[in-house]
Scaffold this motif. Structure first.
Motif, PDB file in Angstrom:
ATOM      1  N   ALA A  79       0.824  -1.217   0.000  1.00 38.99           N
ATOM      2  CA  ALA A  79       0.000   0.000   0.000  1.00 38.99           C
ATOM      3  C   ALA A  79       0.853   1.261   0.000  1.00 38.99           C
ATOM      4  CB  ALA A  79      -0.925   0.000   1.210  1.00 38.99           C
ATOM      5  N   GLY A  80       2.143   1.103   0.256  1.00 35.71           N
ATOM      6  CA  GLY A  80       3.048   2.245   0.263  1.00 35.71           C
ATOM      7  C   GLY A  80       3.306   2.837   1.632  1.00 35.71           C
ATOM      8  N   CYS A  81       2.928   2.121   2.690  1.00 29.93           N
ATOM      9  CA  CYS A  81       3.188   2.622   4.042  1.00 29.93           C
ATOM     10  C   CYS A  81       4.689   2.648   4.317  1.00 29.93           C
ATOM     11  CB  CYS A  81       2.480   1.742   5.072  1.00 29.93           C
ATOM     12  SG  CYS A  81       0.684   1.822   5.005  1.00 29.93           S
ATOM     13  N   ASP A  82       5.120   3.649   5.021  1.00 24.74           N
ATOM     14  CA  ASP A  82       6.531   3.797   5.384  1.00 24.74           C
ATOM     15  C   ASP A  82       7.007   2.548   6.112  1.00 24.74           C
ATOM     16  OD1 ASP A  82       8.968   4.558   6.727  1.00 24.74           O
ATOM     17  OD2 ASP A  82       8.406   6.645   6.459  1.00 24.74           O
ATOM     18  N   THR A  83       8.123   1.999   5.681  1.00 21.55           N
ATOM     19  CA  THR A  83       8.637   0.773   6.300  1.00 21.55           C
ATOM     20  C   THR A  83       9.213   1.025   7.691  1.00 21.55           C
ATOM     21  OG1 THR A  83      10.765   1.075   5.161  1.00 21.55           O
ATOM     22  CG2 THR A  83       9.127  -0.323   4.087  1.00 21.55           C
ATOM     23  N   GLY A  84       9.305   2.300   8.080  1.00 15.23           N
ATOM     24  CA  GLY A  84       9.752   2.611   9.432  1.00 15.23           C
ATOM     25  C   GLY A  84       8.640   2.565  10.457  1.00 15.23           C
ATOM     26  N   ILE A  85       7.404   2.327  10.003  1.00 13.80           N
ATOM     27  CA  ILE A  85       6.274   2.233  10.929  1.00 13.80           C
ATOM     28  C   ILE A  85       6.301   0.872  11.618  1.00 13.80           C
ATOM     29  CG2 ILE A  85       3.760   2.222  11.137  1.00 13.80           C
ATOM     30  CD1 ILE A  85       3.636   4.022   8.670  1.00 13.80           C
ATOM     31  N   ASP A  86       6.252   0.876  12.948  1.00 16.56           N
ATOM     32  CA  ASP A  86       6.224  -0.381  13.698  1.00 16.56           C
ATOM     33  C   ASP A  86       4.907  -1.114  13.469  1.00 16.56           C
ATOM     34  OD1 ASP A  86       8.719   0.134  14.865  1.00 16.56           O
ATOM     35  OD2 ASP A  86       7.807   1.228  16.532  1.00 16.56           O
ATOM     36  N   ILE A  87       4.965  -2.413  13.579  1.00 17.66           N
ATOM     37  CA  ILE A  87       3.774  -3.246  13.488  1.00 17.66           C
ATOM     38  C   ILE A  87       3.464  -3.817  14.875  1.00 17.66           C
ATOM     39  CG2 ILE A  87       2.697  -5.262  12.414  1.00 17.66           C
ATOM     40  CD1 ILE A  87       3.228  -2.963  10.472  1.00 17.66           C
ATOM     41  N   TRP A  88       2.215  -3.662  15.293  1.00 16.50           N
ATOM     42  CA  TRP A  88       1.713  -4.255  16.524  1.00 16.50           C
ATOM     43  C   TRP A  88       0.566  -5.200  16.173  1.00 16.50           C
ATOM     44  CZ3 TRP A  88       2.782  -2.753  21.816  1.00 16.50           C
ATOM     45  CH2 TRP A  88       3.778  -1.774  21.930  1.00 16.50           C
ATOM     46  N   ILE A  89       0.348  -6.202  17.009  1.00 16.63           N
ATOM     47  CA  ILE A  89      -0.762  -7.119  16.767  1.00 16.63           C
ATOM     48  C   ILE A  89      -1.643  -7.222  18.008  1.00 16.63           C
ATOM     49  CG2 ILE A  89       0.410  -8.500  15.003  1.00 16.63           C
ATOM     50  CD1 ILE A  89       0.970 -10.610  17.219  1.00 16.63           C
ATOM     51  N   MET A  90      -2.937  -7.418  17.771  1.00 24.67           N
ATOM     52  CA  MET A  90      -3.871  -7.730  18.841  1.00 24.67           C
ATOM     53  C   MET A  90      -3.854  -9.241  19.073  1.00 24.67           C
ATOM     54  SD  MET A  90      -5.458  -4.844  19.775  1.00 24.67           S
ATOM     55  CE  MET A  90      -6.741  -5.595  20.784  1.00 24.67           C
ATOM     56  N   ALA A  91      -3.769  -9.646  20.323  1.00 22.54           N
ATOM     57  CA  ALA A  91      -3.927 -11.053  20.699  1.00 22.54           C
ATOM     58  C   ALA A  91      -5.329 -11.187  21.264  1.00 22.54           C
ATOM     59  CB  ALA A  91      -2.876 -11.460  21.721  1.00 22.54           C
ATOM     60  N   GLU A  92      -6.269 -11.634  20.419  1.00 23.91           N
ATOM     61  CA  GLU A  92      -7.669 -11.593  20.823  1.00 23.91           C
ATOM     62  C   GLU A  92      -8.515 -12.731  20.270  1.00 23.91           C
ATOM     63  OE1 GLU A  92      -9.370  -7.914  19.446  1.00 23.91           O
ATOM     64  OE2 GLU A  92      -8.367  -8.039  17.491  1.00 23.91           O
ATOM     65  N   THR A  93      -7.858 -13.748  19.709  1.00 18.45           N
ATOM     66  CA  THR A  93      -8.592 -14.938  19.275  1.00 18.45           C
ATOM     67  C   THR A  93      -7.981 -16.164  19.950  1.00 18.45           C
ATOM     68  OG1 THR A  93      -7.199 -15.550  17.371  1.00 18.45           O
ATOM     69  CG2 THR A  93      -8.894 -13.852  17.007  1.00 18.45           C
ATOM     70  N   PRO A  94      -8.761 -17.209  20.177  1.00 18.91           N
ATOM     71  CA  PRO A  94      -8.205 -18.424  20.788  1.00 18.91           C
ATOM     72  C   PRO A  94      -7.038 -18.993  19.994  1.00 18.91           C
ATOM     73  CG  PRO A  94     -10.598 -18.494  20.844  1.00 18.91           C
ATOM     74  CD  PRO A  94     -10.231 -17.299  20.008  1.00 18.91           C
TER      75      PRO A  94
END
Length: 291
Positions: free
Chosen positions: A115-130
């Protein structure tokens, strides 16, 4: 040692411009500008535009800005990522909800890149499914861009039929697994929300429990919850004093060539010194933010 305080991570609905503005003056370490659960389907476009406008206007100071996008297999995520990519100011992180496998984490990063997002943006994830909880070790090591995990205990409760109780016993296994996975992979990990806004004692207990379980901070749904989280996840004056005594005692014993170090009746090893140093680094970082 460099430590970024994440004692409090406050959700701000992207569809509420007053909330986005008010967030600039709140004592939150991190802000989640939300495009997902707190935004109704008919307000998605408006929320997206307002979040981008808020990013571009800036004024959030030291606060870490994370944008929670919509689910990766949904109809809104492409527009979410395009808006972030085309913004004149990037967030610090993107929070990806409802991921359950390592492959989904990899796909989320790849989709953001495409999509063209800056590669310096950190990625976080939600832990919310079994399934996410059962696979959390693999998810936590899925990509080097991954910065942290945020617990989604409300969704976990819905999917598992675990009840919200004061002691949170039904969630303990999930909470433990996420902390262990985060620590094994050098990630930060943020505890789930406290839903009852009027029970301050329950909030304080939940924050203290989260700290004792090893979390770096707590996700919050209202500004009035900030004080409890900021207090619980910061070193106390007594802890700071103890850390200084421990480090000084260890250094003195080492200088004298002693193999065994005892400070105030307590056996001290290098691992205790490392934790004491982190305590002081966190305290200094918090003091700098609040100055």
């Amino acid at each position: 040692m460099s430590v970024r305080p994440r004692r409090s991570m406050l959700y701000m609905p992207g569809s509420n411009p007053r909330a986005l503005d008010k967030a600039r003056s709140l004592p939150a370490d991190s802000l989640i500008l939300d495009l997902e659960d707190s935004v109704s389907p008919d307000a998605k476009q408006q929320a997206r535009e307002q979040v981008v406008a808020a990013l571009e206007e800036g004024g959030y100071g030291h606060r870490e800005i994370i944008v929670r996008i919509n689910v990766m297999d949904g109809e809104w995520v492409a527009d979410d990522l395009a808006a972030i990519a085309n913004s004149k100011a990037r967030p610090d992180g993107i929070l990806v909800p409802k991921v359950s496998t390592a492959l989904e984490v990899e796909q989320a990063v790849a989709t953001a890149d495409m999509a063209g997002c800056d590669t310096g943006i950190d990625i976080w994830i939600m832990a919310e499914t079994p399934q996410c909880i059962l696979n959390i070790g693999e998810l936590a090591s899925a990509h080097p861009r991954l910065k942290g995990i945020v617990l989604g205990t409300s969704d976990l409760a819905k999917d598992t039929r675990v009840r919200h109780t004061p002691d949170r016993m039904g969630f303990i296994a999930a909470l433990n697994l996420c902390v262990y996975a985060a620590r094994a992979n050098g990630l930060d990990v943020i505890d789930g929300v406290q839903l009852d806004l009027d029970d301050e004692a329950a909030l304080e207990a939940s924050c203290i429990q989260g700290r004792d379980l090893g979390f770096d901070g707590k996700s919050l749904i209202h500004p009035k919850q900030l004080a409890a989280a900021n207090k619980a996840f910061a070193p106390s004056d007594a802890e700071i004093a103890t850390a200084r005594e421990l480090i000084a005692g260890f250094e003195q014993a080492e200088a004298q060539g002693k193999g065994v170090v005892v400070v105030n009746g307590r056996l001290v090893e290098a691992l205790h010194v490392e934790e004491a140093q982190r305590c002081l680094a966190l305290a200094d970082a918090i003091a700098s933010l609040e100055a």
